[in-house]
Scaffold this motif. Structure first.
Motif, PDB file in Angstrom:
ATOM      1  N   MET A   1      -7.388 -15.832   7.782  1.00 13.70           N
ATOM      2  CA  MET A   1      -7.070 -14.901   8.872  1.00 13.70           C
ATOM      3  C   MET A   1      -5.590 -14.960   9.233  1.00 13.70           C
ATOM      4  O   MET A   1      -4.983 -13.930   9.536  1.00 13.70           O
ATOM      5  N   VAL A   2      -5.015 -16.168   9.191  1.00 12.61           N
ATOM      6  CA  VAL A   2      -3.580 -16.300   9.467  1.00 12.61           C
ATOM      7  C   VAL A   2      -2.770 -15.556   8.407  1.00 12.61           C
ATOM      8  O   VAL A   2      -1.801 -14.839   8.716  1.00 12.61           O
ATOM      9  N   GLY A   3      -3.173 -15.729   7.130  1.00  9.92           N
ATOM     10  CA  GLY A   3      -2.476 -15.019   6.054  1.00  9.92           C
ATOM     11  C   GLY A   3      -2.581 -13.516   6.195  1.00  9.92           C
ATOM     12  O   GLY A   3      -1.590 -12.786   6.029  1.00  9.92           O
ATOM     13  N   LEU A   4      -3.789 -13.040   6.552  1.00 10.67           N
ATOM     14  CA  LEU A   4      -3.986 -11.599   6.725  1.00 10.67           C
ATOM     15  C   LEU A   4      -3.193 -11.056   7.908  1.00 10.67           C
ATOM     16  O   LEU A   4      -2.746  -9.904   7.888  1.00 10.67           O
ATOM     17  N   SER A   5      -3.029 -11.874   8.935  1.00  6.41           N
ATOM     18  CA  SER A   5      -2.269 -11.423  10.106  1.00  6.41           C
ATOM     19  C   SER A   5      -0.809 -11.146   9.763  1.00  6.41           C
ATOM     20  O   SER A   5      -0.167 -10.317  10.411  1.00  6.41           O
ATOM     21  N   PHE A   6      -0.301 -11.849   8.745  1.00  5.37           N
ATOM     22  CA  PHE A   6       1.069 -11.588   8.301  1.00  5.37           C
ATOM     23  C   PHE A   6       1.128 -10.354   7.394  1.00  5.37           C
ATOM     24  O   PHE A   6       2.098  -9.596   7.420  1.00  5.37           O
ATOM     25  N   ILE A   7       0.115 -10.179   6.576  1.00  5.56           N
ATOM     26  CA  ILE A   7       0.115  -9.090   5.595  1.00  5.56           C
ATOM     27  C   ILE A   7      -0.292  -7.759   6.213  1.00  5.56           C
ATOM     28  O   ILE A   7       0.242  -6.707   5.857  1.00  5.56           O
ATOM     29  N   LEU A   8      -1.250  -7.804   7.153  1.00  2.89           N
ATOM     30  CA  LEU A   8      -1.866  -6.573   7.670  1.00  2.89           C
ATOM     31  C   LEU A   8      -0.881  -5.579   8.272  1.00  2.89           C
ATOM     32  O   LEU A   8      -0.963  -4.385   7.973  1.00  2.89           O
ATOM     33  N   PRO A   9       0.056  -5.989   9.140  1.00  4.41           N
ATOM     34  CA  PRO A   9       0.985  -4.988   9.699  1.00  4.41           C
ATOM     35  C   PRO A   9       1.769  -4.227   8.627  1.00  4.41           C
ATOM     36  O   PRO A   9       1.907  -3.005   8.706  1.00  4.41           O
ATOM     37  N   ASN A  10       2.260  -4.962   7.628  1.00  9.86           N
ATOM     38  CA  ASN A  10       2.995  -4.301   6.557  1.00  9.86           C
ATOM     39  C   ASN A  10       2.080  -3.401   5.730  1.00  9.86           C
ATOM     40  O   ASN A  10       2.475  -2.301   5.317  1.00  9.86           O
ATOM     41  N   PHE A  11       0.841  -3.856   5.500  1.00  9.04           N
ATOM     42  CA  PHE A  11      -0.099  -3.066   4.712  1.00  9.04           C
ATOM     43  C   PHE A  11      -0.473  -1.781   5.446  1.00  9.04           C
ATOM     44  O   PHE A  11      -0.586  -0.715   4.834  1.00  9.04           O
ATOM     45  N   ILE A  12      -0.671  -1.879   6.759  1.00  6.42           N
ATOM     46  CA  ILE A  12      -0.989  -0.684   7.552  1.00  6.42           C
ATOM     47  C   ILE A  12       0.173   0.312   7.502  1.00  6.42           C
ATOM     48  O   ILE A  12      -0.020   1.517   7.318  1.00  6.42           O
ATOM     49  N   GLY A  13       1.405  -0.211   7.654  1.00  9.58           N
ATOM     50  CA  GLY A  13       2.579   0.660   7.562  1.00  9.58           C
ATOM     51  C   GLY A  13       2.701   1.300   6.193  1.00  9.58           C
ATOM     52  O   GLY A  13       3.037   2.490   6.088  1.00  9.58           O
ATOM     53  N   PHE A  14       2.419   0.528   5.138  1.00 11.76           N
ATOM     54  CA  PHE A  14       2.467   1.072   3.782  1.00 11.76           C
ATOM     55  C   PHE A  14       1.444   2.191   3.605  1.00 11.76           C
ATOM     56  O   PHE A  14       1.755   3.237   3.018  1.00 11.76           O
ATOM     57  N   CYS A  15       0.236   1.975   4.110  1.00 12.27           N
ATOM     58  CA  CYS A  15      -0.815   2.996   3.967  1.00 12.27           C
ATOM     59  C   CYS A  15      -0.463   4.269   4.723  1.00 12.27           C
ATOM     60  O   CYS A  15      -0.618   5.379   4.204  1.00 12.27           O
ATOM     61  N   LEU A  16       0.020   4.114   5.968  1.00 15.20           N
ATOM     62  CA  LEU A  16       0.291   5.280   6.809  1.00 15.20           C
ATOM     63  C   LEU A  16       1.494   6.085   6.347  1.00 15.20           C
ATOM     64  O   LEU A  16       1.475   7.322   6.360  1.00 15.20           O
ATOM     65  N   PHE A  17       2.550   5.390   5.929  1.00 18.65           N
ATOM     66  CA  PHE A  17       3.819   6.072   5.653  1.00 18.65           C
ATOM     67  C   PHE A  17       4.157   6.210   4.180  1.00 18.65           C
ATOM     68  O   PHE A  17       5.130   6.877   3.841  1.00 18.65           O
ATOM     69  N   THR A  18       3.381   5.577   3.296  1.00 19.13           N
ATOM     70  CA  THR A  18       3.654   5.695   1.860  1.00 19.13           C
ATOM     71  C   THR A  18       2.429   6.154   1.084  1.00 19.13           C
ATOM     72  O   THR A  18       2.462   7.188   0.396  1.00 19.13           O
ATOM     73  N   LEU A  19       1.340   5.387   1.156  1.00 22.37           N
ATOM     74  CA  LEU A  19       0.167   5.682   0.332  1.00 22.37           C
ATOM     75  C   LEU A  19      -0.461   7.030   0.682  1.00 22.37           C
ATOM     76  O   LEU A  19      -0.719   7.857  -0.199  1.00 22.37           O
ATOM     77  N   VAL A  20      -0.716   7.252   1.980  1.00 23.28           N
ATOM     78  CA  VAL A  20      -1.349   8.514   2.398  1.00 23.28           C
ATOM     79  C   VAL A  20      -0.469   9.719   2.066  1.00 23.28           C
ATOM     80  O   VAL A  20      -0.963  10.712   1.503  1.00 23.28           O
ATOM     81  N   PRO A  21       0.849   9.712   2.371  1.00 23.89           N
ATOM     82  CA  PRO A  21       1.687  10.855   1.965  1.00 23.89           C
ATOM     83  C   PRO A  21       1.722  11.093   0.460  1.00 23.89           C
ATOM     84  O   PRO A  21       1.750  12.246   0.023  1.00 23.89           O
ATOM     85  N   VAL A  22       1.719  10.008  -0.335  1.00 23.93           N
ATOM     86  CA  VAL A  22       1.737  10.177  -1.791  1.00 23.93           C
ATOM     87  C   VAL A  22       0.444  10.842  -2.265  1.00 23.93           C
ATOM     88  O   VAL A  22       0.467  11.759  -3.101  1.00 23.93           O
ATOM     89  N   VAL A  23      -0.686  10.375  -1.751  1.00 21.00           N
ATOM     90  CA  VAL A  23      -1.977  10.968  -2.131  1.00 21.00           C
ATOM     91  C   VAL A  23      -2.031  12.431  -1.686  1.00 21.00           C
ATOM     92  O   VAL A  23      -2.487  13.308  -2.449  1.00 21.00           O
ATOM     93  N   PHE A  24      -1.565  12.711  -0.467  1.00 21.84           N
ATOM     94  CA  PHE A  24      -1.571  14.089   0.042  1.00 21.84           C
ATOM     95  C   PHE A  24      -0.639  14.970  -0.781  1.00 21.84           C
ATOM     96  O   PHE A  24      -0.944  16.132  -1.052  1.00 21.84           O
ATOM     97  N   SER A  25       0.500  14.414  -1.201  1.00 23.80           N
ATOM     98  CA  SER A  25       1.430  15.170  -2.037  1.00 23.80           C
ATOM     99  C   SER A  25       0.805  15.490  -3.387  1.00 23.80           C
ATOM    100  O   SER A  25       1.009  16.586  -3.930  1.00 23.80           O
ATOM    101  N   PHE A  26       0.053  14.539  -3.934  1.00 27.57           N
ATOM    102  CA  PHE A  26      -0.638  14.783  -5.210  1.00 27.57           C
ATOM    103  C   PHE A  26      -1.630  15.931  -5.065  1.00 27.57           C
ATOM    104  O   PHE A  26      -1.729  16.799  -5.947  1.00 27.57           O
ATOM    105  N   ILE A  27      -2.371  15.957  -3.958  1.00 26.62           N
ATOM    106  CA  ILE A  27      -3.334  17.044  -3.718  1.00 26.62           C
ATOM    107  C   ILE A  27      -2.597  18.379  -3.545  1.00 26.62           C
ATOM    108  O   ILE A  27      -3.008  19.408  -4.104  1.00 26.62           O
ATOM    109  N   LEU A  28      -1.495  18.354  -2.788  1.00 28.12           N
ATOM    110  CA  LEU A  28      -0.737  19.578  -2.541  1.00 28.12           C
ATOM    111  C   LEU A  28      -0.128  20.157  -3.817  1.00 28.12           C
ATOM    112  O   LEU A  28       0.115  21.362  -3.893  1.00 28.12           O
ATOM    113  N   SER A  29       0.137  19.313  -4.814  1.00 26.99           N
ATOM    114  CA  SER A  29       0.740  19.816  -6.052  1.00 26.99           C
ATOM    115  C   SER A  29      -0.174  20.798  -6.776  1.00 26.99           C
ATOM    116  O   SER A  29       0.295  21.546  -7.642  1.00 26.99           O
TER     117      SER A  29
END
Length: 305
Positions: A20-48
């Motif tokens: 849980m301690v390890g995840l607490s360090f990783i989770l904020p960055n992972f959430i930011g990656f999903c919201l601002f990188t992964l989701v836009p990339v997937v949406f861009s692929f669909i929009l293409s």
């Protein structure tokens, strides 16, 4: 083993708590990656594969967006300009960074000052850097052409730089190399200082010249750094937008319009998100292919060595 599995705190095992301690360090960055990188990339692929201007309802377009861009001269020109820019930026940046690292790896007076000075452009504001270089590249009254005149270049032979379709791209490459070389010089410096000095001592005993020492010892020992620098420079070159936009805005005409700028124009000026996403996917595939090929070459090289 018993201590690792016993209960710690309020009924939580030590392994679970550490997880849980390890995840607490990783989770904020992972959430930011999903919201601002992964989701836009997937949406861009669909929009293409869609036709959409951001206001009307989406319509499925299949591969029409890809057919449209590859049939458009401006896209093909932008693609060619991007490869041209990336090729020379990578080659000259690597050469400049390695040369500076070799020079500043010696015991010189004020060596730390020189290292910091060369590294500074990489962390300086890109807006300020672009404005200064834009003034220096002025055809009339610019510092660079003034220096060339002092060296004896005739006035009618002076380059037009960012005002010329012939010289605009070389000017952009010069600024890009100047900005990149300090950062990658630091990487080469670190690698040079890891090379055992005993190798050079043995080479000197055998009568090897400085050039042969560089060819036989220094350059091969820097191979992992070469691969890293090449990969990072390639990715950065294909993604370059802000510097070119501030220097030339893609001009004169479309002489310096890179693929990233083509994407910007289609998305924020023409409001054609389908075509924009298709062009973005092409750029993504190019960078991904180059990166995968480089990793394979590096793996084969390491296996060979």
């Amino acid at each position: 083993m018993a201590n690792k599995t016993k209960q710690a705190g309020k009924g939580i095992s030590l392994n679970t708590r550490n997880t849980m301690v390890g995840l607490s360090f990783i989770l904020p960055n992972f959430i930011g990656f999903c919201l601002f990188t992964l989701v836009p990339v997937v949406f861009s692929f669909i929009l293409s594969f869609m036709k959409w201007d951001g206001f009307t309802q989406m319509e499925f377009a299949g591969f029409q967006n890809f057919v449209k861009i590859f049939g458009e001269k401006r896209f093909l020109d932008s693609l060619g300009h991007t490869f041209y820019f990336a090729f020379f930026t990578v080659i000259f940046s690597m050469a400049a960074a390695l040369g500076l690292a070799l020079l500043l790896n010696r015991k010189l007076k004020c060596v730390n000052f020189f290292r910091s000075s060369i590294f500074f452009p990489y962390v300086a504001s890109i807006v300020a850097v672009s404005c200064v270089w834009k003034a220096m590249f002025m055809e009339d009254g610019g510092v660079i052409n003034g220096a060339l005149q002092m060296l004896g270049v005739a006035e009618d032979m002076l380059p037009g730089w960012i005002a010329s379709t012939k010289w605009a791209m070389p000017a952009v490459i010069i600024v890009s190399v100047w900005r990149n070389m300090g950062y990658f010089m630091i990487i080469y410096l670190a690698a040079l200082q890891d090379i055992p000095h005993s190798l050079y001592e043995a080479a000197e005993i055998d009568g090897a010249s400085k050039w042969r020492q560089f060819v036989r010892i220094t350059f091969p020992m820097l191979t992992p750094s070469h691969f890293f620098v090449f990969m990072m420079l390639t990715i950065n070159s294909f993604k370059t937008f802000d510097m070119v936009f501030l220097l030339t805005e893609g001009g004169p005409g479309t002489a310096t319009q890179l693929l990233s700028m083509y994407v910007y124009n289609k998305g924020f000026i023409s409001w054609d998100y389908g075509v924009t996403s298709a062009a973005s996917m092409v750029l993504f595939l190019i960078v991904a292919t180059i990166t995968i090929l480089q990793f394979r070459v590096e793996k084969k090289f390491n296996d060979f060595m």
